[in-house]
Design an enzyme around this catalytic site. Structure first.
Site, short mmCIF file in Angstrom:
data_model
loop_
_atom_site.label_atom_id
_atom_site.label_comp_id
_atom_site.label_asym_id
_atom_site.label_seq_id
_atom_site.Cartn_x
_atom_site.Cartn_y
_atom_site.Cartn_z
CG ASP A 54 42.46 62.89 21.93
OD1 ASP A 54 43.32 63.38 22.43
OD2 ASP A 54 42.22 61.85 21.73
CD GLU A 79 47.35 60.92 17.97
OE1 GLU A 79 47.16 59.75 17.87
OE2 GLU A 79 47.15 61.30 19.18
CB THR A 158 43.26 57.86 23.16
OG1 THR A 158 44.13 59.09 22.55
CG2 THR A 158 42.00 58.49 22.94
#
Length: 402
Positions: A54, A79, A158
Site C-alpha cells: 500500500d 489513505e 486491502t
C-alpha cells in the site's frame, strides 16, 4: 494535457506491477502486513490492515507525479500513513529513495533486516515498465496544473488483497470477492470547486492465466473538464487491457441504457437491511454484493449495473474521486445518498454531488474525509432520477409498515 493523463495511467500501471509483485511469493507477502494503528482504523472492519505494498504504491505515485509535474506532489493526498514500526520498535518513514540501493536499505529496516525481500521490493519499485497507449495521444485538453489536487487509494480492498482468493466465480460478470475486487484509485479534482476532473482505476488482478497462474490487469480512465468529456471506454485501444472485453465495454458505454423501470444495483454485504429490502423490491434478483468501494464503482463504470448504493459513512474521498471523474465523463456521477433522500425534485433542486476539497467539520482522523451521507454512483442521470423516486417510495412504505 495528454501528458498528465498519460503519466497518471502509466503510474497506475507501475503501481499495479508492484501490487502483483508483492503477492507473487506468499513467504514474502507475509512480511508485508502490519495491523493499522487505532487512529487509522476504518471502523467498518474489526481487523483492518496496512501493507507495505500500500505505502510503496502511494509513494511511487507521489514521486512520479512530483518529478514530472513539480509542485503537484504537495497536493497529493492518500489513505495510508507512510510510517512503519519494525520489531525493534523503530519508526521508519517509508519513501522512494533516489537509488534502488538506498530504497533497499530503507526497506531492510522495515523488514527487520530481510535483505533478500528488501532488494526484491526495491527492484520492482525502481523498475521501469513498458507502456504504450496510442489512444491517450488523442486527448488534447488543457487543465491548469495549479488548480489540481489528487486523492489516491493505493490498494483498495486491502482485505481481499491480503486474503488473495483467486478462484471466485463471477455472478453476471460481478465478482463478490477475491483479487478481482482489488483496485488502484487515482482521482484528480479541482482544488477550488471540489469537482472531479480526471480518474484512473487500475484493476491489477483482472484475469489469471490458467497455465502460468500469472495475473493480467486492466485500467479505465475518464476526463471531464468544462464542456469536454472523454473516457477510455469510447476510444478503441490496445493498451494492455483485454482487447475483446474493452471493445465490448466501449460498445456498451456508448449506448444509453434503455429507459425502463428495471434496475440493477451493486451493494456492500454489510448494507442496512432497510436498503436491501427496498432494493429487492426495485431490482428483484438484480442486486449484487461485492467487495471494495473502488470495485463496486467500477461495476457501474463498466455498465454491469445501473447504480452502486451505500448508506454508511465508511467510504472516503480517496475511495470515490477516481470513479466519480470517470462516471462524470460518461454522463453519470456520484451523489450524497442522505441528501438525495431529503431532496424534492419537484422544486428543481440540484443533485447533491460529492465534492473533494472540503473536510467534515468537527471530525478527526480519517473521518474528516468520509462521505458522511453515503453515496450513489450512477451512469445515467435520467435513470438515477427515476431510481431515487422509486427508492424514496419504497423506503417510505417500509417506514409506514414498521
Amino acid at each position: 494535457m495528454s501528458e498528465i493523463l498519460r503519466e497518471l495511467v502509466y503510474v497506475s500501471e507501475k503501481a499495479a506491477n508492484i501490487a502483483r509483485a508483492c503477492r507473487q511469493q506468499e513467504s514474502l507477502f507475509q512480511l508485508l502486513i502490519e495491523e493499522k494503528k487505532e487512529g487509522e482504523k476504518n471502523k467498518k472492519f474489526i481487523n483492518d490492515f496496512k501493507t507495505l505494498a500500500d505505502v510503496l504504491v502511494q509513494e511511487v505515485i507521489k514521486q512520479n507525479m512530483g518529478n514530472k509535474f513539480p509542485g503537484l506532489e504537495n497536493h497529493i493526498y492518500g489513505e495510508e500513513s507512510n510510517e512503519f514500526t519494525n520489531e525493534l520498535g523503530e519508526k521508519i518513514t517509508v519513501k522512494v529513495c533516489p537509488t534502488e540501493e538506498e530504497t533497499a536499505q530503507l526497506l531492510s529496516k522495515v523488514l527487520n533486516g530481510n535483505k533478500l525481500a528488501s532488494e526484491a521490493l526495491a527492484q520492482v519499485v525502481h523498475q521501469d515498465i513498458s507502456f504504450d497507449d496510442p489512444s491517450l495521444d488523442l486527448v488534447q485538453i488543457d487543465i491548469p496544473q495549479d488548480i489540481m489536487g489528487m486523492w489516491v487509494d493505493p490498494i483498495d480492498s486491502t482485505y481481499q488483497y491480503i486474503k488473495g482468493s483467486a478462484d471466485i466465480k463471477p455472478n453476471q460478470g460481478i465478482f463478490p470477492c477475491g483479487l478481482q475486487c482489488v483496485t488502484i484509485l487515482i482521482g484528480v479534482y479541482d482544488r477550488q470547486t471540489g469537482v472531479p476532473l480526471i480518474g484512473v482505476i487500475n484493476q491489477p488482478f483482472a484475469s489469471q492465466d490458467v497455465k502460468t497462474l500469472r495475473w493480467k490487469g486492466q485500467y479505465f480512465w475518464g476526463l471531464s473538464y468544462m464542456d469536454c468529456n472523454v473516457h477510455s471506454l469510447q476510444l478503441s485501444n490496445e493498451n494492455g487491457n483485454d482487447g475483446e472485453a474493452a471493445s465490448q465495454l466501449a460498445e456498451k458505454a456508448n449506448c444509453e441504457p434503455k429507459f425502463t423501470q428495471h434496475f440493477s444495483a451493486v451493494i456492500s454485504t454489510s448494507e442496512k437491511d432497510t436498503i436491501k429490502a427496498a432494493l429487492s423490491n426495485i431490482c428483484g434478483e438484480n442486486v449484487y454484493g461485492a467487495a471494495g468501494a473502488g470495485y463496486k464503482s467500477l461495476c457501474v463504470v463498466q455498465g454491469l449495473v445501473d447504480v452502486y448504493i451505500f448508506s454508511e459513512d465508511t467510504t472516503f474521498k480517496w475511495d470515490s474521486c477516481a470513479a466519480h471523474a470517470i462516471l462524470k465523463s460518461i454522463g453519470g456521477g456520484m451523489v450524497d445518498l442522505k441528501e438525495c433522500l431529503k431532496r424534492n425534485p419537484d422544486t428543481g433542486l440540484d443533485l447533491p454531488y460529492l465534492l473533494y476539497n472540503v473536510d467534515n467539520q468537527g471530525a478527526t482522523g480519517v473521518d474528516r474525509w468520509a462521505n458522511k451521507g453515503g453515496l450513489v454512483a450512477y451512469r445515467s442521470q435520467r435513470r438515477l432520477e427515476t431510481f431515487l423516486n422509486v427508492l424514496i417510495t419504497n423506503l417510505s412504505l417500509s417506514s409506514t409498515l414498521t
